[in-house]
Scaffold this motif. Structure first.
Motif, PDB file in Angstrom:
ATOM      1  N   SER A 450      77.640  97.659   5.355  1.00 20.95           N
ATOM      2  CA  SER A 450      76.312  98.695   5.578  1.00 20.95           C
ATOM      3  C   SER A 450      75.645  98.511   7.620  1.00 20.95           C
ATOM      4  N   LEU A 451      76.114  97.127   7.740  1.00 11.13           N
ATOM      5  CA  LEU A 451      76.019  96.982   9.348  1.00 11.13           C
ATOM      6  C   LEU A 451      76.527  98.183   9.773  1.00 11.13           C
ATOM      7  N   LEU A 452      77.390  98.105   9.920  1.00 14.74           N
ATOM      8  CA  LEU A 452      78.415  98.635  10.313  1.00 14.74           C
ATOM      9  C   LEU A 452      79.334  99.746  10.833  1.00 14.74           C
ATOM     10  N   ALA A 453      77.932 100.266   9.568  1.00 15.41           N
ATOM     11  CA  ALA A 453      77.880 102.270   9.467  1.00 15.41           C
ATOM     12  C   ALA A 453      76.807 102.042  10.548  1.00 15.41           C
ATOM     13  N   SER A 454      75.824 101.318  10.699  1.00 16.27           N
ATOM     14  CA  SER A 454      74.356 101.883  10.928  1.00 16.27           C
ATOM     15  C   SER A 454      74.889 101.552  13.261  1.00 16.27           C
ATOM     16  N   LYS A 458      74.654 103.699  15.902  1.00 17.32           N
ATOM     17  CA  LYS A 458      73.747 103.912  17.480  1.00 17.32           C
ATOM     18  C   LYS A 458      75.287 103.839  18.646  1.00 17.32           C
ATOM     19  N   TYR A 459      76.190 103.598  18.592  1.00 12.80           N
ATOM     20  CA  TYR A 459      76.865 103.436  19.232  1.00 12.80           C
ATOM     21  C   TYR A 459      78.569 104.174  18.661  1.00 12.80           C
ATOM     22  N   PRO A 460      78.226 105.273  19.615  1.00 11.22           N
ATOM     23  CA  PRO A 460      79.028 106.805  18.743  1.00 11.22           C
ATOM     24  C   PRO A 460      79.993 105.982  19.362  1.00 11.22           C
ATOM     25  N   GLU A 461      80.351 105.734  20.089  1.00  8.92           N
ATOM     26  CA  GLU A 461      81.845 105.543  21.236  1.00  8.92           C
ATOM     27  C   GLU A 461      82.429 104.124  20.497  1.00  8.92           C
ATOM     28  N   LEU A 462      81.802 103.619  19.201  1.00  6.30           N
ATOM     29  CA  LEU A 462      82.432 102.060  18.722  1.00  6.30           C
ATOM     30  C   LEU A 462      82.805 103.059  16.986  1.00  6.30           C
ATOM     31  N   GLN A 463      83.033 104.485  17.292  1.00  8.29           N
ATOM     32  CA  GLN A 463      83.178 105.402  15.787  1.00  8.29           C
ATOM     33  C   GLN A 463      84.528 105.358  16.000  1.00  8.29           C
ATOM     34  N   GLN A 464      85.141 105.890  17.495  1.00  4.19           N
ATOM     35  CA  GLN A 464      86.212 106.052  17.918  1.00  4.19           C
ATOM     36  C   GLN A 464      87.277 104.561  17.512  1.00  4.19           C
ATOM     37  N   TYR A 496      87.676 101.531   1.640  1.00  3.88           N
ATOM     38  CA  TYR A 496      88.555 101.234   2.707  1.00  3.88           C
ATOM     39  C   TYR A 496      87.922 101.543   4.174  1.00  3.88           C
ATOM     40  N   SER A 497      87.651 103.112   4.698  1.00  3.42           N
ATOM     41  CA  SER A 497      86.986 104.233   5.161  1.00  3.42           C
ATOM     42  C   SER A 497      85.601 103.655   5.563  1.00  3.42           C
ATOM     43  N   ALA A 498      85.181 103.729   4.227  1.00  6.14           N
ATOM     44  CA  ALA A 498      83.766 103.455   4.072  1.00  6.14           C
ATOM     45  C   ALA A 498      82.807 101.874   4.439  1.00  6.14           C
ATOM     46  N   SER A 499      83.659 100.957   4.224  1.00  3.44           N
ATOM     47  CA  SER A 499      83.739  99.535   4.713  1.00  3.44           C
ATOM     48  C   SER A 499      83.520  99.503   5.822  1.00  3.44           C
ATOM     49  N   LEU A 500      84.844 100.580   6.883  1.00  2.00           N
ATOM     50  CA  LEU A 500      84.624 100.575   8.782  1.00  2.00           C
ATOM     51  C   LEU A 500      83.308 100.888   9.412  1.00  2.00           C
ATOM     52  N   GLY A 501      82.213 101.154   8.192  1.00  2.00           N
ATOM     53  CA  GLY A 501      80.973 101.352   8.395  1.00  2.00           C
ATOM     54  C   GLY A 501      81.698 103.682   8.771  1.00  2.00           C
ATOM     55  N   LEU A 502      83.085 104.120   8.424  1.00  2.00           N
ATOM     56  CA  LEU A 502      82.859 105.429   9.041  1.00  2.00           C
ATOM     57  C   LEU A 502      82.061 106.171   8.070  1.00  2.00           C
ATOM     58  N   ARG A 641      70.286 114.164  13.582  1.00  2.00           N
ATOM     59  CA  ARG A 641      69.988 114.406  12.019  1.00  2.00           C
ATOM     60  C   ARG A 641      69.886 112.877  11.412  1.00  2.00           C
ATOM     61  N   MET A 642      71.602 112.259  11.198  1.00  2.00           N
ATOM     62  CA  MET A 642      71.264 111.225  10.596  1.00  2.00           C
ATOM     63  C   MET A 642      70.386 110.147  10.661  1.00  2.00           C
ATOM     64  N   ARG A 643      70.342 109.858  12.357  1.00  2.00           N
ATOM     65  CA  ARG A 643      69.348 108.947  13.096  1.00  2.00           C
ATOM     66  C   ARG A 643      67.992 109.391  13.041  1.00  2.00           C
ATOM     67  N   GLU A 644      67.523 110.350  13.134  1.00  2.00           N
ATOM     68  CA  GLU A 644      66.742 110.488  12.438  1.00  2.00           C
ATOM     69  C   GLU A 644      65.688 110.560  10.499  1.00  2.00           C
ATOM     70  N   ASP A 645      66.570 110.613  10.379  1.00  2.00           N
ATOM     71  CA  ASP A 645      66.969 110.646   8.198  1.00  2.00           C
ATOM     72  C   ASP A 645      66.594 109.187   8.397  1.00  2.00           C
ATOM     73  N   LEU A 646      67.401 108.425   9.295  1.00  2.00           N
ATOM     74  CA  LEU A 646      67.670 106.561   8.993  1.00  2.00           C
ATOM     75  C   LEU A 646      66.197 106.379   9.187  1.00  2.00           C
ATOM     76  N   LYS A 647      65.643 106.933  10.710  1.00  2.00           N
ATOM     77  CA  LYS A 647      64.517 106.141  11.158  1.00  2.00           C
ATOM     78  C   LYS A 647      63.588 106.417  10.890  1.00  2.00           C
ATOM     79  N   LYS A 648      63.458 107.132   9.564  1.00  2.00           N
ATOM     80  CA  LYS A 648      61.941 107.633   8.481  1.00  2.00           C
ATOM     81  C   LYS A 648      62.588 107.310   7.601  1.00  2.00           C
ATOM     82  N   ALA A 649      63.312 106.377   6.941  1.00  2.00           N
ATOM     83  CA  ALA A 649      63.969 105.931   5.479  1.00  2.00           C
ATOM     84  C   ALA A 649      63.911 104.528   5.791  1.00  2.00           C
TER      85      ALA A 649
END
Ligand SMILES: Nc1ncnc2c1ncn2[C@@H]1O[C@H](COP(=O)(O)OP(=O)(O)OP(=O)(O)O)[C@@H](O)[C@H]1O
Length: 743
Positions: A450-454, A458-464, A496-502, A641-649
């Motif tokens: 879950s930390l990786l997902a966050s 936060k760092y879109p380049e990490l997603q690549q 597996y994909s989810a575990s990488l935070g994707l 949107r997701m970032r905003e949602d996250l902030k709100k949550a």
């Protein structure tokens, strides 16, 4: 200033060297060990017995001796060995040096960290010394290593043991910019330490590159250099070397393939495998653990390991550069509390060397590909080797774990195996690798997904990087030769994909093709009945597996004890998967709540009821090559949107948590007050002494004031003493208080 040595002195030195060489040659000839014998089977020389020339053309025996000074070596080599604190020989040195010194071809096999480097460096130096090799004679010896770092390390050992000799040596490895300078100088060098590619480059490009007089060829990590990866290069190199030469091959996992050896035209080689009789193929002081870890929990497990082993020097092996990159970058951003480093073949050479040296000096965690798997002898001992991804074969396992427990030090290793990779255990057992299967404990797991997902939000380049890591891992499994162990269709790819935070599972062509072809073959197989005996076969193999499984309390305590209690089930389902002629597409989906599913990865269903990752909603319907199927703008919008949602949550979560704590605190205080009152009643009944009265008074006083430190205004509330108020009344009061605060 040192005065230049006089002509006279130099002449004298030359003459004494000539004498020395004559003596050495006679000694070597006179006491040659029998061909095919293992010198280690001979007893050591008696203590204080004379060494060398004993008069009347007799010499002391040198086969079977235990100390370097008892060997027919030049004074220069002996002095350097002594100054480097090398006194007694290791087994492989005792076994191979007597044969190597008399010019025989040698195939040396000995466990990792057992001193094979000196076993070939010394004969190289001695051969050139006895041949009176000089700068004008050019290349006299070539030592080939599979990796640049290992070549560098051999170069260092040569520099220290050869420091009193006058030979020139060169390190010829890829990635260095000064290739032109190298080309100018390479013909003046006497000893070349090189990687196959760079050597071949010189053979191809350097004008007049001449190794026709070369005397000794060494292949370190010979099985690796002889395997298919280097086949072309090596064949081309060998074709340009003189046939009359001494050849020495060393490795912890030696090749015995006649075909391989024929390529090298060895002459009656001495095969010296000193640990063949040993009960284990790995160092005795190495403790080896295996854990069964589901693919989607590997990173959680690795994170937990790092967090619980901050005081150790650790190497972590992953199967591709991209994985190394991603895990390193992501974990670094999470600040585990120990310096992290990474090493892989795609890094610039200077950086590789710098990281290698830094890791030698400091306690840290090094994420690496197999580029660090062989030969490297990190100065300050490595404590742990963690294999996050299963090695391609047993040999690779042996070399990876061999980075720890070197020479006389101890070390530990842990291998994470997927439930579908448990065949590896049997292979390790068959190769005499003693591993302890340890069942990890779920409660100690520190999830990181879950930390990786966050982080990815936060760092879109990490997603690549995460996507590339995902793809290259699966590709590495797809390309593995051993299909008994590696089966991509058994992997929980979405998890597996989810575990990488994707946030969504990247699409991969080769898996889709595999699935399709499996679906086709499934159709044709469906008519065939499943053999009911197969279940028994699987049971049988599990039983066999159980036999080699036992727990080592000490190691278990030492290690992270995390992960999955449903391991047995996973193993079973992986095994039974073999029996059911179905593809993942046909599999019945289990309803499963994944606690580690990262934030923002709510499941979406398509028209046919298949689960889709959240971004799939905005993905295009047309099929595009690989993973990135989504319009970048839509994707950016989605993330916004997701970032905003996250902030709100996050804000909401914080409020709720504060409220919860406040309630808890009030309850605790009220309870304490009630206890006090009860106690006081008892005291009143039992005693009435002065002292008790004072205490009671103090208690009364204290119990009167309730200070709500959590309240924004630092509000002070008075609660009337203990007279006449019941517990129920107090609770009612507390409730009222709560309500007033909520309002
Ligand atoms: N005779 C010796 N006395 C003391 N230390 C030694 C001796 N020989 C080698 N060593 C030390 O043992 C360590 C391991 O040696 P080396 O790197 O040559 O092992 P290796 O067998 O080549 O390992 P690998 O199979 O991993 O390549 C080194 O630190 C080296 O300095």
């Amino acid at each position: 200033m040192r005065r230049p040595k006089s002509k006279q002195f130099r002449k004298q030195q030359r003459l004494s060297e000539e004498d020395d060489i004559k003596q050495l040659n006679s000694w070597i000839q006179f006491q040659k060990p029998d061909s095919g014998s293992n010198p280690m089977s001979l007893p050591p020389l008696p203590k204080n017995s004379p060494v060398g020339h004993l008069g009347d053309n007799t010499f002391s025996r040198y086969a079977g001796v235990v100390r370097f000074e008892q060997l027919p070596l030049s004074k220069k080599t002996k002095d350097a060995l002594r100054s480097s604190k090398f006194v007694s020989m290791t087994d492989i040195q005792r076994a191979s040096l007597p044969h190597a010194l008399c010019g025989r071809d040698v195939l040396g096999a000995a466990k990792t960290g057992s001193g094979k480097t000196l076993a070939f460096i010394i004969p190289v130096l001695e051969k050139l010394y006895r041949e009176r090799w000089g700068p004008e004679d050019g290349v006299g010896s070539i030592i080939i290593s599979p990796t640049r770092e290992l070549a560098g390390q051999i170069f260092e050992v040569l520099n220290s043991v050869g420091k009193y000799h006058g030979f020139s040596a060169g390190l010829l490895i890829g990635g260095r910019k000064d290739v032109d300078t190298e080309k100018e100088r390479v013909n003046e060098l006497n000893i070349l330490i090189c990687t196959p590619g760079r050597l071949l480059q010189h053979m191809d490009e350097t004008p007049n590159f001449d190794c026709s007089q070369m005397q000794v060829l060494v292949l370190d990590e010979a099985d690796r250099i002889l395997d298919s990866g280097f086949k072309k290069e090596l064949n081309a190199i060998i074709s340009q070397l003189p046939k009359r030469r001494q050849t020495m091959l060393f490795s912890a996992t030696q090749t015995k393939s006649v075909q391989d050896l024929a390529r090298l035209s060895l002459k009656d080689p001495e095969y010296l495998s000193v640990h063949e009789e040993s009960v284990a193929a790995t160092p005795t002081l190495l403790k080896q653990i295996v854990m069964i870890v589901p693919l989607d929990q590997k990173l959680d497990m690795l994170w937990t390991f790092i967090k619980t082993h901050l005081q150790f020097k650790t190497i972590v092996f992953l199967s591709s550069c991209k994985q190394v990159n991603y895990v390193y970058e992501a974990f670094r951003k999470l600040h585990p509390g120990i310096p992290l480093k990474c090493l892989h073949g795609r890094m610039k050479q200077e950086k590789r060397m710098a990281i290698y040296s830094e890791f030698c000096e400091n306690r840290s965690v090094l994420f690496s590909t197999d580029v660090a798997a062989r030969g490297l002898d990190f100065n300050k001992a490595v404590d742990w080797v963690v294999q996050v991804d299963c090695p391609e074969n047993v040999a690779s396992y042996i070399h990876r774990v061999g980075r720890t427990a070197r020479y006389k030090s101890d070390g530990k290793s842990v291998l994470f195996l997927l439930p579908s990779e448990t065949q590896m255990l049997e292979k390790l057992e068959a190769a005499k690798v003693p591993v302890h299967l340890v069942k990890p404990k779920k409660e100690k797991l520190q999830p990181v997904s879950s930390l990786l997902a966050s982080l990815l939000v936060k760092y879109p380049e990490l997603q690549q990087r995460a996507q590339r890591a995902f793809v290259t891992y699966l590709r590495s499994i797809h390309l593995q030769k051993d299909k008994e162990i590696f089966d991509i269709l058994k992997l929980p790819i979405d998890e597996y994909s989810a575990s990488l935070g994707l946030p969504m599972t990247p699409k991969i062509r080769f898996i889709n093709q595999k699935l399709k072809s499996k679906a086709v073959s499934t159709k044709s197989n469906l008519a065939e009945p499943v053999d009911p005996n197969q279940e028994n076969v699987l049971e049988g193999s599990r039983e066999k597996l159980d036999k080699i499984v036992f727990k080592d309390e000490e190691i278990e305590n030492d290690l992270l004890q995390a992960a999955d209690t449903s391991k047995e089930d996973d193993t079973k389902s992986a095994d039974i998967g073999e029996l059911i002629p179905a593809t993942r597409l046909l599999k019945k989906k289990k309803l499963k709540i994944n606690l580690h599913r990262p934030l923002g990865s709510r499941v979406v269903f398509d028209d046919e009821g298949n689960t889709l990752p959240p971004l799939a909603r905005i993905a295009g319907t047309q099929s595009v090559k690989d993973s990135l199927l989504i319009d970048p703008e839509q994707k950016a919008e989605y993330y916004k949107r997701m970032r905003e949602d996250l902030k709100k949550a996050d804000k909401e979560d914080k409020l709720v948590e504060r409220q919860r704590l406040r309630e808890k605190r009030i309850k605790q205080k009220m309870k304490r007050k009630a206890d006090n009152m009860e106690e006081e009643d008892n005291q009143d009944n039992i005693s009435g002494s002065e002292e008790d009265e004072t205490v009671n008074k103090r208690r009364h006083k204290k119990s009167k004031i309730y200070f709500d430190s959590d309240s924004d205004e630092g509000e002070r509330k008075e609660v009337t003493g203990n007279q006449g108020i019941t517990l129920q009344e107090q609770e009612a009061l507390a409730l009222k208080l709560l309500q007033s605060m909520q309002a």
